[in-house]
Design a protein around this motif. Structure first.
Motif, PDB file in Angstrom:
ATOM      1  N   HIS A  84       0.112   3.654  -8.840  1.00 49.25           N
ATOM      2  CA  HIS A  84      -0.394   2.304  -9.119  1.00 49.25           C
ATOM      3  C   HIS A  84       0.425   1.581 -10.180  1.00 49.25           C
ATOM      4  CE1 HIS A  84      -3.928   2.481  -6.571  1.00 49.25           C
ATOM      5  NE2 HIS A  84      -4.128   3.731  -6.978  1.00 49.25           N
ATOM      6  N   GLY A  85       1.099   2.341 -11.042  1.00 55.01           N
ATOM      7  CA  GLY A  85       1.963   1.687 -12.022  1.00 55.01           C
ATOM      8  C   GLY A  85       3.070   0.912 -11.350  1.00 55.01           C
ATOM      9  N   ALA A  86       3.677   1.525 -10.329  1.00 58.74           N
ATOM     10  CA  ALA A  86       4.724   0.843  -9.575  1.00 58.74           C
ATOM     11  C   ALA A  86       4.149  -0.340  -8.812  1.00 58.74           C
ATOM     12  CB  ALA A  86       5.399   1.816  -8.608  1.00 58.74           C
ATOM     13  N   GLY A  87       2.923  -0.167  -8.274  1.00 55.13           N
ATOM     14  CA  GLY A  87       2.273  -1.285  -7.588  1.00 55.13           C
ATOM     15  C   GLY A  87       2.036  -2.463  -8.519  1.00 55.13           C
ATOM     16  N   ASP A  88       1.612  -2.163  -9.753  1.00 50.91           N
ATOM     17  CA  ASP A  88       1.426  -3.235 -10.738  1.00 50.91           C
ATOM     18  C   ASP A  88       2.747  -3.932 -11.049  1.00 50.91           C
ATOM     19  OD1 ASP A  88      -1.244  -2.684 -10.825  1.00 50.91           O
ATOM     20  OD2 ASP A  88      -1.198  -1.651 -12.768  1.00 50.91           O
ATOM     21  N   ASP A  89       3.843  -3.155 -11.099  1.00 45.88           N
ATOM     22  CA  ASP A  89       5.162  -3.758 -11.330  1.00 45.88           C
ATOM     23  C   ASP A  89       5.512  -4.736 -10.214  1.00 45.88           C
ATOM     24  OD1 ASP A  89       5.526  -2.374 -13.679  1.00 45.88           O
ATOM     25  OD2 ASP A  89       6.710  -0.761 -12.760  1.00 45.88           O
ATOM     26  N   GLY A 120      12.868   8.542  -9.597  1.00 47.26           N
ATOM     27  CA  GLY A 120      14.088   8.580  -8.808  1.00 47.26           C
ATOM     28  C   GLY A 120      13.962   8.058  -7.401  1.00 47.26           C
ATOM     29  N   VAL A 121      12.753   7.634  -6.989  1.00 52.38           N
ATOM     30  CA  VAL A 121      12.537   7.105  -5.643  1.00 52.38           C
ATOM     31  C   VAL A 121      12.471   5.588  -5.719  1.00 52.38           C
ATOM     32  CG1 VAL A 121      10.998   7.052  -3.645  1.00 52.38           C
ATOM     33  CG2 VAL A 121      11.294   9.177  -4.955  1.00 52.38           C
ATOM     34  N   VAL A 122      13.250   4.904  -4.893  1.00 54.84           N
ATOM     35  CA  VAL A 122      13.291   3.455  -4.871  1.00 54.84           C
ATOM     36  C   VAL A 122      12.672   2.950  -3.573  1.00 54.84           C
ATOM     37  CG1 VAL A 122      14.729   1.383  -4.949  1.00 54.84           C
ATOM     38  CG2 VAL A 122      15.354   3.390  -6.302  1.00 54.84           C
ATOM     39  N   MET A 123      11.733   2.035  -3.680  1.00 53.48           N
ATOM     40  CA  MET A 123      11.143   1.396  -2.509  1.00 53.48           C
ATOM     41  C   MET A 123      11.173  -0.112  -2.720  1.00 53.48           C
ATOM     42  SD  MET A 123       7.833   3.845  -1.719  1.00 53.48           S
ATOM     43  CE  MET A 123       7.542   3.104  -0.110  1.00 53.48           C
ATOM     44  N   THR A 124      11.172  -0.859  -1.634  1.00 52.68           N
ATOM     45  CA  THR A 124      11.259  -2.319  -1.715  1.00 52.68           C
ATOM     46  C   THR A 124      10.039  -2.955  -1.062  1.00 52.68           C
ATOM     47  OG1 THR A 124      13.667  -2.281  -1.667  1.00 52.68           O
ATOM     48  CG2 THR A 124      12.599  -4.367  -1.114  1.00 52.68           C
ATOM     49  N   SER A 125       9.414  -3.838  -1.817  1.00 51.33           N
ATOM     50  CA  SER A 125       8.296  -4.612  -1.278  1.00 51.33           C
ATOM     51  C   SER A 125       8.832  -5.932  -0.741  1.00 51.33           C
ATOM     52  CB  SER A 125       7.263  -4.882  -2.388  1.00 51.33           C
ATOM     53  OG  SER A 125       6.274  -5.769  -1.930  1.00 51.33           O
ATOM     54  N   LYS A 130       0.829  -1.211   0.000  1.00 52.32           N
ATOM     55  CA  LYS A 130       0.000   0.000   0.000  1.00 52.32           C
ATOM     56  C   LYS A 130       0.863   1.260   0.000  1.00 52.32           C
ATOM     57  CE  LYS A 130      -3.883   2.216   2.411  1.00 52.32           C
ATOM     58  NZ  LYS A 130      -3.262   3.538   2.367  1.00 52.32           N
ATOM     59  N   ALA A 131       1.956   1.217   0.738  1.00 58.36           N
ATOM     60  CA  ALA A 131       2.832   2.385   0.781  1.00 58.36           C
ATOM     61  C   ALA A 131       3.442   2.658  -0.590  1.00 58.36           C
ATOM     62  CB  ALA A 131       3.942   2.164   1.813  1.00 58.36           C
ATOM     63  N   ILE A 132       3.792   1.602  -1.307  1.00 54.64           N
ATOM     64  CA  ILE A 132       4.343   1.775  -2.658  1.00 54.64           C
ATOM     65  C   ILE A 132       3.287   2.363  -3.579  1.00 54.64           C
ATOM     66  CG2 ILE A 132       5.139   0.485  -4.688  1.00 54.64           C
ATOM     67  CD1 ILE A 132       6.619  -1.372  -2.771  1.00 54.64           C
ATOM     68  N   ASN A 133       2.065   1.834  -3.505  1.00 55.35           N
ATOM     69  CA  ASN A 133       0.974   2.386  -4.326  1.00 55.35           C
ATOM     70  C   ASN A 133       0.762   3.865  -4.030  1.00 55.35           C
ATOM     71  OD1 ASN A 133      -0.085   0.663  -6.233  1.00 55.35           O
ATOM     72  ND2 ASN A 133      -1.454  -0.365  -4.804  1.00 55.35           N
ATOM     73  N   ASP A 134       0.716   4.200  -2.717  1.00 54.30           N
ATOM     74  CA  ASP A 134       0.430   5.579  -2.322  1.00 54.30           C
ATOM     75  C   ASP A 134       1.577   6.521  -2.672  1.00 54.30           C
ATOM     76  OD1 ASP A 134      -1.942   4.647  -1.337  1.00 54.30           O
ATOM     77  OD2 ASP A 134      -1.305   4.623   0.767  1.00 54.30           O
ATOM     78  N   THR A 135       2.810   6.027  -2.586  1.00 61.33           N
ATOM     79  CA  THR A 135       3.978   6.897  -2.778  1.00 61.33           C
ATOM     80  C   THR A 135       4.404   6.973  -4.244  1.00 61.33           C
ATOM     81  OG1 THR A 135       4.765   6.303  -0.568  1.00 61.33           O
ATOM     82  CG2 THR A 135       6.351   7.330  -2.066  1.00 61.33           C
ATOM     83  N   LEU A 136       4.504   5.815  -4.896  1.00 65.88           N
ATOM     84  CA  LEU A 136       5.039   5.774  -6.264  1.00 65.88           C
ATOM     85  C   LEU A 136       3.961   5.664  -7.332  1.00 65.88           C
ATOM     86  CD1 LEU A 136       8.099   3.376  -5.759  1.00 65.88           C
ATOM     87  CD2 LEU A 136       7.975   5.865  -5.498  1.00 65.88           C
ATOM     88  N   VAL A 187      13.018 -14.132  -2.276  1.00 60.64           N
ATOM     89  CA  VAL A 187      12.670 -13.764  -3.653  1.00 60.64           C
ATOM     90  C   VAL A 187      11.531 -12.747  -3.689  1.00 60.64           C
ATOM     91  CG1 VAL A 187      13.443 -15.987  -4.539  1.00 60.64           C
ATOM     92  CG2 VAL A 187      11.027 -15.668  -3.990  1.00 60.64           C
ATOM     93  N   LEU A 188      10.809 -12.599  -2.569  1.00 62.31           N
ATOM     94  CA  LEU A 188       9.705 -11.642  -2.535  1.00 62.31           C
ATOM     95  C   LEU A 188      10.171 -10.213  -2.248  1.00 62.31           C
ATOM     96  CD1 LEU A 188       7.050 -13.788  -0.646  1.00 62.31           C
ATOM     97  CD2 LEU A 188       6.983 -13.088  -3.044  1.00 62.31           C
ATOM     98  N   ARG A 189      11.444 -10.039  -1.985  1.00 63.93           N
ATOM     99  CA  ARG A 189      11.991  -8.683  -1.796  1.00 63.93           C
ATOM    100  C   ARG A 189      12.177  -8.067  -3.183  1.00 63.93           C
ATOM    101  NH1 ARG A 189      13.367  -7.117   3.031  1.00 63.93           N
ATOM    102  NH2 ARG A 189      14.786  -5.525   2.215  1.00 63.93           N
ATOM    103  N   VAL A 190      11.234  -7.204  -3.579  1.00 62.27           N
ATOM    104  CA  VAL A 190      11.170  -6.662  -4.941  1.00 62.27           C
ATOM    105  C   VAL A 190      11.363  -5.147  -4.885  1.00 62.27           C
ATOM    106  CG1 VAL A 190       9.726  -6.351  -6.966  1.00 62.27           C
ATOM    107  CG2 VAL A 190       9.637  -8.502  -5.700  1.00 62.27           C
ATOM    108  N   PRO A 191      12.482  -4.632  -5.439  1.00 60.27           N
ATOM    109  CA  PRO A 191      12.666  -3.179  -5.484  1.00 60.27           C
ATOM    110  C   PRO A 191      11.984  -2.583  -6.719  1.00 60.27           C
ATOM    111  CG  PRO A 191      14.641  -4.275  -6.280  1.00 60.27           C
ATOM    112  CD  PRO A 191      13.670  -5.364  -5.902  1.00 60.27           C
ATOM    113  N   VAL A 192      11.341  -1.423  -6.544  1.00 64.13           N
ATOM    114  CA  VAL A 192      10.742  -0.705  -7.671  1.00 64.13           C
ATOM    115  C   VAL A 192      11.135   0.768  -7.567  1.00 64.13           C
ATOM    116  CG1 VAL A 192       8.799  -2.235  -8.102  1.00 64.13           C
ATOM    117  CG2 VAL A 192       8.605  -0.463  -6.352  1.00 64.13           C
TER     118      VAL A 192
END
Length: 481
Positions: free
Chosen positions: A368-373, A432-437, A360-366, A423-428
């Motif tokens: 929905h495109g990043a969330g889909d990635d 210029g902002v990088v977050m990791t799920s 959710k934090a990735i969706n909110d910050t980066l 393997v579930l540690r996924v950086p997106v």
């Protein structure tokens, strides 16, 4: 020509009735091809009920449906009448908001609130394609159909038309093949045209003599087998073109049809003389003389293209469009089958449930495109070869599951959990902002206390949320330190 306010074109109705009559389907028993088609329509559009209907002069006849119910209705009361008359897809998001249908007994008594139907066409005797029925879905709740869902319904309607056309062609070919001496002379004059028609339809005719078990084939049956035109083979030789495990089924079905004097029909895989894998359908009627079956006369058709389309649609229905792995419906079916195998064979089975942390934090910050990635990369990670054929599925927004049956994975569950979390540690990255799920994993073992799919899922869910609480607690301790 009018009926309860609806205008009917007399010429169109006449041609449509002739096209419908040629199918010989009104009031007939259910058939697996049409049952499979409506089941696929219901699943693709997420509706409880899907129907394949044929619209007669005064009544609508249900050829296939996914839920129990009446198999014919007054034509005037049916939504499908409008679909056939207008000859285009009809979508009613909310029947109560549509003045044409709000008083319909299907709305008032049956509670239908949503309807989407596509017309089905077959040629009339003049070759003009007429709308003779519909493939439709209904729901007891109003809804707005996604354009992709309506496109899927249109594709399924095209497949239904192909099935209807194949039946019409097959019935016509059987009629020609079983006609007596009078038609033989006519067919002699039209032989060239008939052979061309066989090639276009990928269909041929055949006759099996019961007395001496000899086969007679039309030229196109030889072509489908990949053989030069020549003397008809013996029955045993013809059966060798079927895969070995299917041959007894074909022989048994043929023997029963002969013994009972009933029609014969079977569809299966088939290997041509030059090694090509095809899909074929054989149909025949008994030729009866003095009350005794003397031959089986029928048609043989290459249905490879139609079968491939069916399989493609089935795969689409079982696949999550974003991640490319199985969806929830396919997961439930596969898990049920895995549990039955484990009970029967005494093998080990584990279910891994995965919940993405920070999604959710990735969706909110980066965005929905990043969330889909993240979801796509997670699906790819769960399809990697090291999981040894384990079935992975997306079962919710950011929830995934893996069905683990391989003994090597089952032997080290702690190692499996650690590797999954890795393997579930996924950086997106976005702007210029990088977050990791990351993902929390709960793995539960199947045993005799798991009486249903829900029991096993509930056990895995409990373990998963214990893992999530532990992960949150660890983070809090680190912050405090």
């Amino acid at each position: 020509m009018t009926r309860t306010g609806t205008t009917y074109d007399r010429a169109v109705e006449s041609g449509r009735a002739a096209a419908l009559q040629a199918l010989a389907l009104l009031g007939t028993e259910t058939e697996k091809e049409f049952d499979a088609l409506v089941a696929l329509a219901a699943e693709l559009l997420g509706c409880p009920t899907a129907l394949l209907n044929l619209v007669g002069e005064d009544r609508l006849f249900v050829k296939a449906r996914t839920t129990p119910g009446a198999m014919s209705f007054e034509r005037d009361t049916a939504f499908c009448d409008r679909t056939v008359v207008d000859d285009r897809m009809t979508v009613i998001d909310d029947t109560l908001a549509d003045e044409r249908f709000r008083e319909s007994p299907f709305v008032i008594d049956a509670g239908v609130r949503f309807y989407a139907g596509a017309p089905l066409h077959v040629p009339d005797p003049d070759g003009i394609r007429r709308a003779v029925g519909t493939l439709c879905v209904v729901d007891d709740r109003p809804r707005h159909a996604d354009p992709r869902e309506l496109a899927a319904l249109a594709h399924l309607a095209t497949l239904a038309e192909a099935l209807l056309d194949a039946r019409r062609t097959a019935l016509k070919a059987i009629h020609i093949a079983t006609t007596g001496e009078e038609l033989v002379t006519r067919l002699g004059r039209q032989d060239h045209i008939f052979r061309q028609a066989e090639q276009i339809a990928a269909i041929g005719s055949w006759r099996l003599s019961i007395v001496d078990q000899t086969l007679e084939w039309s030229d196109n049956v030889y072509r489908i087998h990949g053989l030069p035109v020549g003397d008809g083979p013996q029955l045993d030789d013809a059966l060798r073109f079927y895969p070995q495990h299917i041959r007894p089924t074909v022989q048994t079905s043929l023997d029963k049809s002969i013994a009972r004097g009933q029609p014969f029909g079977i569809e299966s895989d088939f290997v041509t003389a030059d090694g090509r894998l095809r899909r074929v359908r054989a149909m025949a009627d008994p030729e009866i003389v003095d009350g005794r079956v003397v031959a089986m006369v029928g048609v043989f058709q290459d249905v490879t293209d139609r079968y491939a389309l069916e399989q493609q649609l089935r795969r689409s229905a079982d696949t999550d469009a974003l991640t490319g792995i199985a969806n929830r419906a396919a997961f439930d079916r596969e898990l049920q089958a895995a549990m039955e195998r484990a009970r029967r064979d005494g093998t080990r089975l584990h279910l891994a449930l995965i919940d993405l942390d920070g999604f959710k934090a990735i969706n909110d910050t980066l965005g929905h495109g990043a969330g889909d990635d993240v979801l796509r990369l997670t699906g790819a990670a769960l399809a990697e070869p090291w999981l040894m054929g384990s079935i992975a599925a997306r079962i919710g927004g950011d929830e995934f599951a893996v069905i683990v049956e391989h003994p090597a994975l089952a032997a080290d569950i702690d190692g499996l959990r650690d590797r999954l979390e890795s393997v579930l540690r996924v950086p997106v990255e976005a702007n210029g902002v990088v977050m990791t799920s990351a993902g929390s994993v709960g793995i539960a073992a199947f045993d005799d206390d798991c009486h249903s799919l829900r029991d096993l899922a509930r056990r895995a869910d409990t373990i998963l949320y214990s893992a999530k609480r532990a992960r949150v607690g660890t983070r809090n301790m680190r912050r405090a330190a």
